[in-house]
Design a protein around this motif. Structure first.
Motif, PDB file in Angstrom:
ATOM      1  N   VAL A 119       0.867  -1.175   0.000  1.00 50.76           N
ATOM      2  CA  VAL A 119       0.000   0.000   0.000  1.00 50.76           C
ATOM      3  C   VAL A 119       0.904   1.224   0.000  1.00 50.76           C
ATOM      4  O   VAL A 119       1.801   1.348   0.832  1.00 50.76           O
ATOM      5  N   LYS A 120       0.650   2.079  -0.957  1.00 46.69           N
ATOM      6  CA  LYS A 120       1.510   3.285  -1.043  1.00 46.69           C
ATOM      7  C   LYS A 120       1.203   4.188   0.137  1.00 46.69           C
ATOM      8  O   LYS A 120       0.076   4.638   0.297  1.00 46.69           O
ATOM      9  N   PRO A 121       2.183   4.469   0.991  1.00 47.51           N
ATOM     10  CA  PRO A 121       1.921   5.347   2.133  1.00 47.51           C
ATOM     11  C   PRO A 121       1.783   6.795   1.673  1.00 47.51           C
ATOM     12  O   PRO A 121       2.342   7.177   0.640  1.00 47.51           O
ATOM     13  N   VAL A 122       1.046   7.559   2.465  1.00 50.73           N
ATOM     14  CA  VAL A 122       0.918   8.993   2.162  1.00 50.73           C
ATOM     15  C   VAL A 122       2.257   9.683   2.398  1.00 50.73           C
ATOM     16  O   VAL A 122       2.671  10.550   1.626  1.00 50.73           O
ATOM     17  N   ASP A 123       2.908   9.264   3.445  1.00 50.40           N
ATOM     18  CA  ASP A 123       4.180   9.885   3.827  1.00 50.40           C
ATOM     19  C   ASP A 123       5.264   9.545   2.786  1.00 50.40           C
ATOM     20  O   ASP A 123       5.529   8.381   2.509  1.00 50.40           O
ATOM     21  N   PHE A 124       5.857  10.552   2.207  1.00 57.53           N
ATOM     22  CA  PHE A 124       6.821  10.317   1.133  1.00 57.53           C
ATOM     23  C   PHE A 124       8.016   9.513   1.613  1.00 57.53           C
ATOM     24  O   PHE A 124       8.507   8.649   0.910  1.00 57.53           O
ATOM     25  N   VAL A 125       8.454   9.810   2.823  1.00 58.53           N
ATOM     26  CA  VAL A 125       9.624   9.106   3.348  1.00 58.53           C
ATOM     27  C   VAL A 125       9.311   7.612   3.421  1.00 58.53           C
ATOM     28  O   VAL A 125      10.080   6.776   2.972  1.00 58.53           O
ATOM     29  N   GLU A 126       8.159   7.325   3.967  1.00 56.43           N
ATOM     30  CA  GLU A 126       7.736   5.914   4.042  1.00 56.43           C
ATOM     31  C   GLU A 126       7.597   5.323   2.654  1.00 56.43           C
ATOM     32  O   GLU A 126       7.978   4.190   2.396  1.00 56.43           O
ATOM     33  N   PHE A 127       7.024   6.120   1.778  1.00 59.04           N
ATOM     34  CA  PHE A 127       6.800   5.682   0.398  1.00 59.04           C
ATOM     35  C   PHE A 127       8.130   5.288  -0.245  1.00 59.04           C
ATOM     36  O   PHE A 127       8.259   4.204  -0.803  1.00 59.04           O
ATOM     37  N   ALA A 128       9.080   6.172  -0.096  1.00 60.00           N
ATOM     38  CA  ALA A 128      10.406   5.941  -0.677  1.00 60.00           C
ATOM     39  C   ALA A 128      11.011   4.677  -0.091  1.00 60.00           C
ATOM     40  O   ALA A 128      11.556   3.837  -0.822  1.00 60.00           O
TER      41      ALA A 128
ATOM     42  N   ILE B 410       1.206  15.514  -2.691  1.00 62.59           N
ATOM     43  CA  ILE B 410       1.530  16.781  -1.998  1.00 62.59           C
ATOM     44  C   ILE B 410       2.733  16.545  -1.080  1.00 62.59           C
ATOM     45  O   ILE B 410       3.728  17.265  -1.099  1.00 62.59           O
ATOM     46  N   HIS B 411       2.565  15.460  -0.276  1.00 63.24           N
ATOM     47  CA  HIS B 411       3.619  15.160   0.678  1.00 63.24           C
ATOM     48  C   HIS B 411       4.936  14.842  -0.047  1.00 63.24           C
ATOM     49  O   HIS B 411       6.006  15.348   0.298  1.00 63.24           O
ATOM     50  N   GLY B 412       4.830  14.038  -1.095  1.00 62.83           N
ATOM     51  CA  GLY B 412       6.020  13.627  -1.837  1.00 62.83           C
ATOM     52  C   GLY B 412       6.769  14.813  -2.438  1.00 62.83           C
ATOM     53  O   GLY B 412       7.976  14.950  -2.259  1.00 62.83           O
ATOM     54  N   TYR B 413       6.011  15.684  -3.112  1.00 69.28           N
ATOM     55  CA  TYR B 413       6.681  16.815  -3.763  1.00 69.28           C
ATOM     56  C   TYR B 413       7.247  17.791  -2.733  1.00 69.28           C
ATOM     57  O   TYR B 413       8.317  18.357  -2.927  1.00 69.28           O
TER      58      TYR B 413
END
Lengths: 147, 615
Positions: A119-128, B410-413
């Motif tokens: 599941v793609k997390p909202v948090d970019f850090v987690e996502f990465a 939004i968060h990613g960018y």
């Protein structure tokens, strides 16, 4: 298959933002440099089976397919179904990436033989981190038999 | 209305009647016997008296002989002294008289051989004496008076004495007879008197006994009549007080009972229908009766006419029958009635008629219709609800999928910008970027919690018995993992309960996390206590903390979605945790409650139905 020009990861993703973030994460952490990004399932299958605009691409399967679940024209589940039912592509690891945690999707994916489900997390850090982990696991640790 | 025969114990009455007959016959016989005896007695007495009279007659004849013979003797002697023929004539006359008396006597004593002999003796002696006298008279004429006198004296009175003696024997014997017969007659009269007395005596006695018996019989009949009247009154009151229609018919179909409820419901006065003026089919829907007749003909294999028979054919076979019928009132209105018909039989099982009891079931039928309508409506509503739920599910799916993607972007960018332009941005711009990241991440959390809340509401409960102490231990560990501050947690008694372990674990995690979170400001003094107790049919669990508490004025808002009583920066959270707790507990049939005061801690409780210890 260690051709320098061969595609390492096929990313099937309709969202350009998700695609950009995914590719940035994988590249930045040095998991894969040769990533082919297609916008939907139809294009993804065309790539895999060297059809349409991809009929002239070099022979060879990507080492991993990252599939978004929801896409226009043809969604991730359909791509996975075809991928896992074709002898040419059956051994390619398919990883389902989705925004949703809904059970229906999860069960359907496992029934179709998905190799991973995230599941793609909202948090970019987690996502990465998530994307990196998937890449690491399927690209480096797990050597799939050559087709 | 007819009085029921069965009220009198008829067997007993028949017995009484048989004994009555025996007593009566005995009495009659006794009386007849007494009468007969009196009759015989009187006849006997009569015959005795007749014998006495006869004897008296005999005696009087003997006396007449005696007198006539004495007079004859006197006449003879005077004749001898005077010699005149007139005395001879007188003597002959008296001899005739004596002889006639003897003749009568012979007839009278024919039944008595001894006396007959005696009378014959007298007759002979009388004849001899008279012959001797005749000879003297002849001597007078021939030889003169003196010679005759001489001859008479010489002959002496021997033959006269013999006659006198024979007459005396006769008299004595007859007197003896008279005395015996008189005695017998007196005895017989006495007997007659006795029998005349005791016959009527017996009659009187029988009369008295009969009177007493009759009197008692009358009294018992009177009592029975009173009992009957009372039972009749009770029955009438029952019939008329009953809410059911009660209609009875005799074997000819004539109505013999038509109670007040029947009269009221059907609109007919009892006197207009009783005694065959109406038949019971009149109160029913004719079509229904025809249909039932066809049905019964088929079922019973004999022809059943579409009339009152449709009600009695099955009860006639000694089975009570209960059916619903459509009743038709006098003014044509209809209503549904539940009718039970049974046969009326006497002690020997002879059929006397049928009794039907019917209840107006309009209300019930209407209620059933209403329930049916309600059910239909409910089913439609349920379908609508299901549709709505499905819509909501697809909506929440969309939220999950579609809202999370832009947030992620939004968060990613923002983070990419932060990474790539870190050196080029001043501190203020960097803070803006952080705020963007934080907000989008927070919104992501909100969406996740919302979806989780909706999942909690939909997922079917998997109820099992839960060892609550272990569940709480696991939940506590999970809550501690996420917490930044640690409170001292004490766990008291925790009764086991039935429930869905996964969902209840979520309840405990949320409550314990809250307690740790809101008491964190106390630092090392933060205390959380967890306990449970059985209260009536429930188990109450509670989590108490000594944290910042809340104002009881806002207690109603605690369990609402997105309701937070504290400003965001103060404590982390989306405001969905307690809403999830409430949703889960309500689905288990329990209740949630909270007590608190600002800066004085809070106690959150929930109950679960207690289903007893595991068997």
């Amino acid at each position: 298959m260690n051709d320098l020009h061969s595609v390492e990861i096929l990313l099937v993703e309709d969202s350009s933002a998700d695609a950009e973030m995914t590719m940035r994460s994988l590249k930045k952490r040095g998991i894969a440099n040769r990533i082919e990004w297609v916008r939907d399932g139809i294009e993804g299958l065309q790539f895999l089976f060297r059809e349409g605009k991809y009929e002239n691409r070099p022979i060879g399967n990507p080492r991993m397919v990252l599939l978004d679940l929801k896409m226009p024209r043809m969604d991730g589940l359909e791509v996975l179904k075809i991928l896992k039912n074709d002898v040419r592509t059956r051994s390619v690891p398919g990883v389902m990436m989705t925004s949703s945690r809904e059970e229906g999707d999860l069960l359907a994916s496992y029934e179709l033989g998905v190799n991973s489900y995230v599941v793609k997390p909202v948090d970019f850090v987690e996502f990465a981190e998530t994307v990196t982990k998937i890449g690491m696991y399927w690209m480096l640790a797990n050597h799939t038999p050559e087709s | 209305m007819q009085a029921p025969d069965t009220f009198i114990p008829s067997g007993f009455m028949r017995l009484r009647r048989r004994w009555d007959w025996v007593i009566f016959a005995f009495a009659i016989g006794l009386l007849a016997l007494a009468t007969l005896q009196s009759f015989l007695q009187s006849r006997e007495s009569e015959s005795h008296n007749r014998l006495v009279a006869h004897t008296v007659e005999v005696l009087s004849s003997i006396e007449a002989i005696d007198r006539a013979s004495l007079l004859m003797e006197a006449d003879h002697r005077t004749h001898l002294m005077l010699g005149t023929p007139s005395w001879a004539e007188a003597r002959a006359r008296h001899h005739e008289q004596a002889d006639a008396a003897v003749g009568r006597l012979v007839e009278l004593v024919t039944d008595n051989p001894a006396q007959t002999t005696n009378v014959a003796q007298v007759r002979r002696l009388l004849g001899e004496r008279f012959a001797s006298m005749e000879r003297r008279s002849a001597q007078i004429e021939r030889e003169g008076v003196a010679a005759a006198q001489q001859q008479f004296l010489s002959e002496g009175t021997r033959s006269f004495d013999a006659l006198q003696g024979a007459i005396a024997v006769l008299g004595t014997a007859e007197r003896q007879l008279l005395s015996e017969r008189s005695q017998r007659a007196a005895d017989s009269t006495l007997n007659l008197r006795g029998s005349l007395l005791y016959g009527p005596g017996i009659a009187l006695l029988i009369l008295a006994v009969g009177f007493v018996i009759l009197r008692r019989q009358l009294e018992s009949t009177e009592r029975m009549r009173a009992a009957l009247a009372r039972s009749d009154a009770v029955q009438k009151a029952m019939l008329n007080g009953a809410g059911h229609m009660v209609i009875a018919v005799d074997t000819d179909g004539a109505i013999i009972v038509f109670n007040r409820a029947a009269s009221r419901k059907l609109g007919y006065a009892a006197e207009d229908v009783l005694g065959g003026r109406e038949n019971v089919a009149r109160f029913h829907d004719p079509d229904e009766i025809s249909d039932r007749a066809v049905e019964l003909t088929r079922e019973l294999g004999t022809r059943v006419l579409p009339g009152p028979e449709v009600f009695t054919e099955i009860p006639r076979r000694e089975l009570a029958e209960t059916r619903q019928w459509t009743y038709v009132t006098r003014d044509g209105r209809t209503f549904p009635g539940q009718l039970t018909v049974s046969s009326i039989r006497d002690d020997e099982g002879r059929l006397l008629g049928f009794i039907g009891m019917a209840e107006d079931v309009s209300e019930r039928v209407r209620a059933e219709h209403e329930i049916q309508e309600l059910n239909t409506t409910l089913e439609a509503k349920a379908e609508q609800l299901e549709e709505t739920v499905a819509e909501l599910e697809s909506f929440s799916y969309s939220i999950s999928h579609d809202l999370r993607a832009p947030l992620r972007h939004i968060h990613g960018y923002a983070r990419m910008l932060e990474e790539d332009a870190a050196g080029a941005l001043d501190a203020e711009c960097a803070r803006y970027l952080t705020a963007i990241s934080d907000s989008s991440r927070r919104m992501g959390l909100l969406i996740d919690d919302l979806l989780s809340l909706s999942r909690m509401g939909r997922k079917p409960l998997q109820i099992t018995m839960i060892t609550m102490a272990s569940l709480v231990q696991a939940a506590l560990e999970e809550a501690r993992t996420d917490a930044t501050q640690q409170a001292i947690v004490s766990i008291g008694d925790l009764p086991d309960a039935a429930g869905d372990p996964a969902l209840l674990r979520q309840v405990w995690v949320n409550l314990i996390s809250n307690a740790i979170k809101y008491s964190s400001r106390r630092g090392e003094d933060a205390r959380v206590s967890i306990s449970g107790a059985i209260e009536g049919g429930h188990v109450r669990y509670q989590v108490r903390d000594n944290g910042i508490g809340f104002d009881m004025r806002f207690v109603d808002k605690l369990f609402g979605v997105f309701q937070r009583l504290h400003i965001d920066e103060e404590f982390e959270g989306t405001g969905v945790g307690l809403a999830i707790v409430q949703r889960i507990v309500l689905r288990h049939g329990g209740r949630v409650s909270a007590v608190g005061a600002p800066d004085a801690g809070a106690t959150f409780s929930f109950t679960l139905p207690y289903r007893g210890p595991i068997e």
